[in-house]
Design a protein around this motif. Structure first.
Motif, PDB file in Angstrom:
ATOM      1  N   SER A  32      -3.207 -12.437  12.337  1.00  0.00           N
ATOM      2  CA  SER A  32      -4.397 -12.539  11.488  1.00  0.00           C
ATOM      3  C   SER A  32      -4.400 -11.448  10.418  1.00  0.00           C
ATOM      4  CB  SER A  32      -5.666 -12.442  12.341  1.00  0.00           C
ATOM      5  OG  SER A  32      -5.743 -13.516  13.242  1.00  0.00           O
ATOM      6  N   ILE A  33      -4.047 -10.233  10.816  1.00  0.00           N
ATOM      7  CA  ILE A  33      -4.012  -9.127   9.850  1.00  0.00           C
ATOM      8  C   ILE A  33      -3.019  -9.425   8.726  1.00  0.00           C
ATOM      9  CG2 ILE A  33      -3.369  -6.709   9.536  1.00  0.00           C
ATOM     10  CD1 ILE A  33      -4.369  -6.236  12.431  1.00  0.00           C
ATOM     11  N   GLU A  34      -1.822  -9.843   9.096  1.00  0.00           N
ATOM     12  CA  GLU A  34      -0.784 -10.071   8.087  1.00  0.00           C
ATOM     13  C   GLU A  34      -1.129 -11.246   7.187  1.00  0.00           C
ATOM     14  OE1 GLU A  34       2.940 -10.282  10.153  1.00  0.00           O
ATOM     15  OE2 GLU A  34       3.046  -8.099  10.401  1.00  0.00           O
ATOM     16  N   ALA A  35      -1.725 -12.294   7.731  1.00  0.00           N
ATOM     17  CA  ALA A  35      -2.125 -13.428   6.893  1.00  0.00           C
ATOM     18  C   ALA A  35      -3.167 -12.991   5.871  1.00  0.00           C
ATOM     19  CB  ALA A  35      -2.670 -14.565   7.760  1.00  0.00           C
ATOM     20  N   ALA A  36      -4.139 -12.191   6.310  1.00  0.00           N
ATOM     21  CA  ALA A  36      -5.169 -11.703   5.392  1.00  0.00           C
ATOM     22  C   ALA A  36      -4.554 -10.834   4.299  1.00  0.00           C
ATOM     23  CB  ALA A  36      -6.232 -10.926   6.165  1.00  0.00           C
ATOM     24  N   LEU A  37      -3.660  -9.923   4.673  1.00  0.00           N
ATOM     25  CA  LEU A  37      -3.024  -9.040   3.693  1.00  0.00           C
ATOM     26  C   LEU A  37      -2.166  -9.824   2.708  1.00  0.00           C
ATOM     27  CD1 LEU A  37      -1.989  -6.111   6.070  1.00  0.00           C
ATOM     28  CD2 LEU A  37      -3.752  -6.012   4.298  1.00  0.00           C
ATOM     29  N   GLN A  38      -1.391 -10.766   3.225  1.00  0.00           N
ATOM     30  CA  GLN A  38      -0.477 -11.523   2.373  1.00  0.00           C
ATOM     31  C   GLN A  38      -1.197 -12.493   1.446  1.00  0.00           C
ATOM     32  OE1 GLN A  38       2.492 -13.317   4.948  1.00  0.00           O
ATOM     33  NE2 GLN A  38       2.977 -11.349   5.889  1.00  0.00           N
ATOM     34  N   SER A  39      -2.423 -12.853   1.769  1.00  0.00           N
ATOM     35  CA  SER A  39      -3.173 -13.773   0.905  1.00  0.00           C
ATOM     36  C   SER A  39      -3.519 -13.125  -0.426  1.00  0.00           C
ATOM     37  CB  SER A  39      -4.454 -14.228   1.609  1.00  0.00           C
ATOM     38  OG  SER A  39      -5.423 -13.187   1.629  1.00  0.00           O
ATOM     39  N   GLY A  40      -3.610 -11.806  -0.446  1.00  0.00           N
ATOM     40  CA  GLY A  40      -3.979 -11.109  -1.666  1.00  0.00           C
ATOM     41  C   GLY A  40      -5.426 -11.288  -2.065  1.00  0.00           C
ATOM     42  N   CYS A  41      -6.245 -11.771  -1.154  1.00  0.00           N
ATOM     43  CA  CYS A  41      -7.642 -12.070  -1.470  1.00  0.00           C
ATOM     44  C   CYS A  41      -8.584 -10.886  -1.302  1.00  0.00           C
ATOM     45  CB  CYS A  41      -8.146 -13.217  -0.578  1.00  0.00           C
ATOM     46  SG  CYS A  41      -7.506 -14.843  -1.005  1.00  0.00           S
ATOM     47  N   PHE A  42      -8.138  -9.822  -0.623  1.00  0.00           N
ATOM     48  CA  PHE A  42      -9.098  -8.839  -0.139  1.00  0.00           C
ATOM     49  C   PHE A  42      -8.876  -7.430  -0.674  1.00  0.00           C
ATOM     50  CE2 PHE A  42      -8.431 -12.152   3.055  1.00  0.00           C
ATOM     51  CZ  PHE A  42      -9.711 -12.702   3.057  1.00  0.00           C
ATOM     52  N   ASP A  43      -9.988  -6.756  -0.897  1.00  0.00           N
ATOM     53  CA  ASP A  43      -9.942  -5.338  -1.227  1.00  0.00           C
ATOM     54  C   ASP A  43      -9.723  -4.499   0.031  1.00  0.00           C
ATOM     55  OD1 ASP A  43     -10.754  -5.305  -4.204  1.00  0.00           O
ATOM     56  OD2 ASP A  43     -12.291  -6.571  -3.281  1.00  0.00           O
ATOM     57  N   ARG A  44     -10.253  -4.985   1.155  1.00  0.00           N
ATOM     58  CA  ARG A  44     -10.061  -4.294   2.431  1.00  0.00           C
ATOM     59  C   ARG A  44      -9.934  -5.319   3.547  1.00  0.00           C
ATOM     60  NH1 ARG A  44     -14.261   0.645   3.204  1.00  0.00           N
ATOM     61  NH2 ARG A  44     -12.705   1.227   4.774  1.00  0.00           N
TER      62      ARG A  44
END
Length: 235
Positions: A32-44
């Motif tokens: 889940s962490i890596e998917a969120a990071l790789q999406s490029g959608c988030f500041d944090r």
């Protein structure tokens, strides 16, 4: 600004240390962490946990753990929306204001960065309060039945017994991967499964509940098969 909040409570009973148990080579929460990071959608990308071991693994894989979740929000009955609300209000107390939030489950190894991005676009275009992953039931829910006390079958909707399957309305359920939402919707504790939400429909093969040891085995086998056939991106 946008933030991903990953609720990850310690003390799993049916699958001990479920959130950090190794799934196909990585701790479960790492997917889940890596998917969120790789999406490029988030500041944090933030993990909300009450468990120091989970916090350590989360940091190892690139998430932030700026607070330890209070015990009153870490029992078996607290839902994900109050936990997300707490995280948003913590960030606000630090002087940070977020417009859009994604609550992503720690046990969602099939979540894909591309799906996170597409669901965000749907969320913004729909002008809904939430966008969440969903999929259709494999069989008509109108034909569902329960077992009586003497182990007989009793339909929930017996009036539908003679209705053709193709004439029954299709039904959907929460896929349990993530919820995009406005910060205000989470803070107001608006229910997700309502008309304020726009479901992002996933194919059934990308949906797998992981609540028991048997579920875990099936999920690993499915993940391996999907990656081998090119139907799931490796992270």
């Amino acid at each position: 600004m946008r933030a991903a909040i990953i609720p990850a409570r310690g003390g799993s009973k049916r699958i001990p240390q479920k959130n950090i148990k190794i799934f196909c080579g990585k701790p479960m929460i790492a997917w889940s962490i890596e998917a969120a990071l790789q999406s490029g959608c988030f500041d944090r990308v933030i993990v909300s946990t009450d468990d120091t071991a989970i916090a350590a693994v989360a940091k190892e894989y690139g998430a932030e753990v700026p607070f330890i979740r209070p015990q009153e929000l870490s029992d078996d009955f607290t839902g994900t929306i109050p936990v997300t609300k707490h995280a948003i209000e913590y960030l606000e107390s630090q002087g940070e204001t977020y417009d859009d939030i994604m609550c992503i489950y720690a046990t969602a190894p099939f979540v894909q960065p591309k799906i996170i991005t597409e669901a965000y676009e749907q969320f913004k275009n729909s002008q809904a309060d939430y966008c969440f992953t969903a999929t259709n039931y494999a069989a008509p829910i109108q034909r569902a039945f329960k077992l009586t006390e003497n182990k007989r079958a009793k339909m929930f909707n017996p009036e539908q017994f003679n209705t053709r399957s193709q004439d029954l309305e299709e039904a959907y359920h929460d896929a349990g991967q993530f919820y995009w939402g406005s910060a205000d919707a989470f803070k107001q504790l608006k229910p997700v499964l309502s008309e304020v939400a726009s479901p992002y429909i996933l194919p059934r093969y990308l949906v797998q509940d992981i609540d028991t040891p048997d579920d875990w085995i099936l999920a690993e086998l499915l993940y391996q098969a999907l990656t081998a056939n090119g139907n799931l991106d490796k992270q």
